[in-house]
Design a protein around this motif. Structure first.
Motif, PDB file in Angstrom:
ATOM      1  N   VAL A   5      -6.338  -0.710   0.392  1.00  7.52           N
ATOM      2  CA  VAL A   5      -6.067   0.676   0.054  1.00  7.52           C
ATOM      3  C   VAL A   5      -7.337   1.254  -0.485  1.00  7.52           C
ATOM      4  O   VAL A   5      -7.935   2.079  -0.152  1.00  7.52           O
ATOM      5  CB  VAL A   5      -4.924   0.990  -0.527  1.00  7.52           C
ATOM      6  CG1 VAL A   5      -4.981   2.470  -1.046  1.00  7.52           C
ATOM      7  CG2 VAL A   5      -3.779   0.463   0.215  1.00  7.52           C
ATOM      8  N   GLY A   8     -10.454   1.190   2.046  1.00  4.58           N
ATOM      9  CA  GLY A   8     -10.030   2.224   3.101  1.00  4.58           C
ATOM     10  C   GLY A   8     -10.363   3.515   2.743  1.00  4.58           C
ATOM     11  O   GLY A   8     -11.127   4.307   3.454  1.00  4.58           O
ATOM     12  N   ALA A   9      -9.974   3.638   1.472  1.00  5.32           N
ATOM     13  CA  ALA A   9     -10.130   5.092   1.028  1.00  5.32           C
ATOM     14  C   ALA A   9     -11.520   5.378   0.512  1.00  5.32           C
ATOM     15  O   ALA A   9     -12.164   6.343   0.833  1.00  5.32           O
ATOM     16  CB  ALA A   9      -9.349   5.266  -0.588  1.00  5.32           C
ATOM     17  N   TYR A  25      -6.853   2.469   8.270  1.00  7.76           N
ATOM     18  CA  TYR A  25      -6.339   3.018   6.866  1.00  7.76           C
ATOM     19  C   TYR A  25      -4.990   3.679   7.228  1.00  7.76           C
ATOM     20  O   TYR A  25      -4.080   3.419   6.175  1.00  7.76           O
ATOM     21  CB  TYR A  25      -7.462   3.783   6.137  1.00  7.76           C
ATOM     22  CG  TYR A  25      -6.791   4.414   4.839  1.00  7.76           C
ATOM     23  CD1 TYR A  25      -6.792   3.559   3.917  1.00  7.76           C
ATOM     24  CD2 TYR A  25      -6.547   5.618   4.871  1.00  7.76           C
ATOM     25  CE1 TYR A  25      -6.276   3.908   2.539  1.00  7.76           C
ATOM     26  CE2 TYR A  25      -6.172   6.076   3.527  1.00  7.76           C
ATOM     27  CZ  TYR A  25      -6.004   5.187   2.573  1.00  7.76           C
ATOM     28  OH  TYR A  25      -5.341   5.343   1.490  1.00  7.76           O
ATOM     29  N   LYS A  29      -1.561   2.759   5.377  1.00 10.14           N
ATOM     30  CA  LYS A  29      -1.044   3.639   4.286  1.00 10.14           C
ATOM     31  C   LYS A  29       0.279   4.142   4.764  1.00 10.14           C
ATOM     32  O   LYS A  29       1.296   4.106   4.156  1.00 10.14           O
ATOM     33  CB  LYS A  29      -1.822   4.971   4.320  1.00 10.14           C
ATOM     34  CG  LYS A  29      -1.214   5.791   3.297  1.00 10.14           C
ATOM     35  CD  LYS A  29      -2.213   6.988   3.280  1.00 10.14           C
ATOM     36  CE  LYS A  29      -1.682   8.309   2.492  1.00 10.14           C
ATOM     37  NZ  LYS A  29      -2.378   9.287   2.178  1.00 10.14           N
ATOM     38  N   GLU A  47      -6.612   6.735  -3.710  1.00  8.57           N
ATOM     39  CA  GLU A  47      -7.353   7.906  -2.523  1.00  8.57           C
ATOM     40  C   GLU A  47      -8.241   8.784  -3.240  1.00  8.57           C
ATOM     41  O   GLU A  47      -9.169   8.995  -3.189  1.00  8.57           O
ATOM     42  CB  GLU A  47      -6.435   8.483  -1.634  1.00  8.57           C
ATOM     43  CG  GLU A  47      -5.608   7.694  -0.608  1.00  8.57           C
ATOM     44  CD  GLU A  47      -4.833   8.349   0.151  1.00  8.57           C
ATOM     45  OE1 GLU A  47      -4.684   8.176   1.226  1.00  8.57           O
ATOM     46  OE2 GLU A  47      -4.268   9.377  -0.397  1.00  8.57           O
ATOM     47  N   LEU A  81      -7.543  -4.195   8.012  1.00  5.00           N
ATOM     48  CA  LEU A  81      -8.153  -3.001   7.398  1.00  5.00           C
ATOM     49  C   LEU A  81      -9.404  -3.587   6.853  1.00  5.00           C
ATOM     50  O   LEU A  81     -10.437  -2.973   7.022  1.00  5.00           O
ATOM     51  CB  LEU A  81      -7.340  -2.032   6.439  1.00  5.00           C
ATOM     52  CG  LEU A  81      -8.047  -1.069   5.871  1.00  5.00           C
ATOM     53  CD1 LEU A  81      -9.037  -0.224   6.685  1.00  5.00           C
ATOM     54  CD2 LEU A  81      -7.071  -0.318   4.631  1.00  5.00           C
ATOM     55  N   VAL A  85     -13.300  -2.563   7.636  1.00  6.19           N
ATOM     56  CA  VAL A  85     -14.141  -1.915   6.782  1.00  6.19           C
ATOM     57  C   VAL A  85     -15.291  -2.699   6.620  1.00  6.19           C
ATOM     58  O   VAL A  85     -16.640  -2.258   6.582  1.00  6.19           O
ATOM     59  CB  VAL A  85     -13.512  -1.833   5.284  1.00  6.19           C
ATOM     60  CG1 VAL A  85     -14.499  -1.549   4.464  1.00  6.19           C
ATOM     61  CG2 VAL A  85     -12.369  -0.668   5.403  1.00  6.19           C
TER      62      VAL A  85
END
Length: 150
Positions: A5, A8-9, A25, A29, A47, A81, A85
């Motif tokens: 998370v 991805g954020a 992402y 999520k 986030e 993810l 990334v």
């Protein structure tokens, strides 16, 4: 999962983000918030500030309490993810991991299932004290995944 998370954020916040990262992402999520709605506030917190270790730690703790750690579909989405990334926004992958700074616990401290791709550290601990044991396991730090040359 909290690392995914955060990655991805972080990737989504920069100009280097690719649509494929945003899609991966959004998939993770959505899966987390549909299945584990009790952690939605923590996801939003990460986030807002993906580089803040305390937000990531809280999200990891709440995901664990909710049972997301044993959810194979959520784990697979998190791993996908992280791979995405690492390929598309490798600088964002470097913010992932766990940093424990000035932590004092009356009981045990346990850190598990940390995955870092690229140049990073899995776990960093400074000025940490536990009344019980400190257990760190399942830390994976791997080479940055190169894009498919095809």
């Amino acid at each position: 999962m909290a690392a995914a998370v955060a990655a991805g954020a972080a990737a989504g916040a920069g100009d280097t983000a690719k649509q494929v990262v945003a899609d991966a992402y959004a998939a993770l999520k959505g899966l987390i918030t549909r299945r584990y709605s009790t952690v939605e506030a923590e996801v939003v917190g990460v986030e807002y500030d993906p580089e803040e270790p305390l937000r990531r730690q809280l999200l990891a703790k709440q995901l664990g309490k909710a049972g997301a750690g044993t959810d194979l579909e959520v784990r697979a989405a998190a791993e996908e993810l992280l791979r995405t990334v690492a390929e598309q926004a490798p600088a964002a992958a470097r913010v992932v991991g766990v940093a424990l700074t000035r932590v004092e616990a009356s009981g045990d401290i346990e850190v598990t299932d940390i995955a870092v791709l690229g140049d990073g550290a899995g776990v960093s601990a400074t000025d940490v004290a536990a009344g019980g044991s400190i257990r760190i396991s399942g830390v994976q730090v791997g080479p940055q995944v190169s894009p498919d040359p095809r």
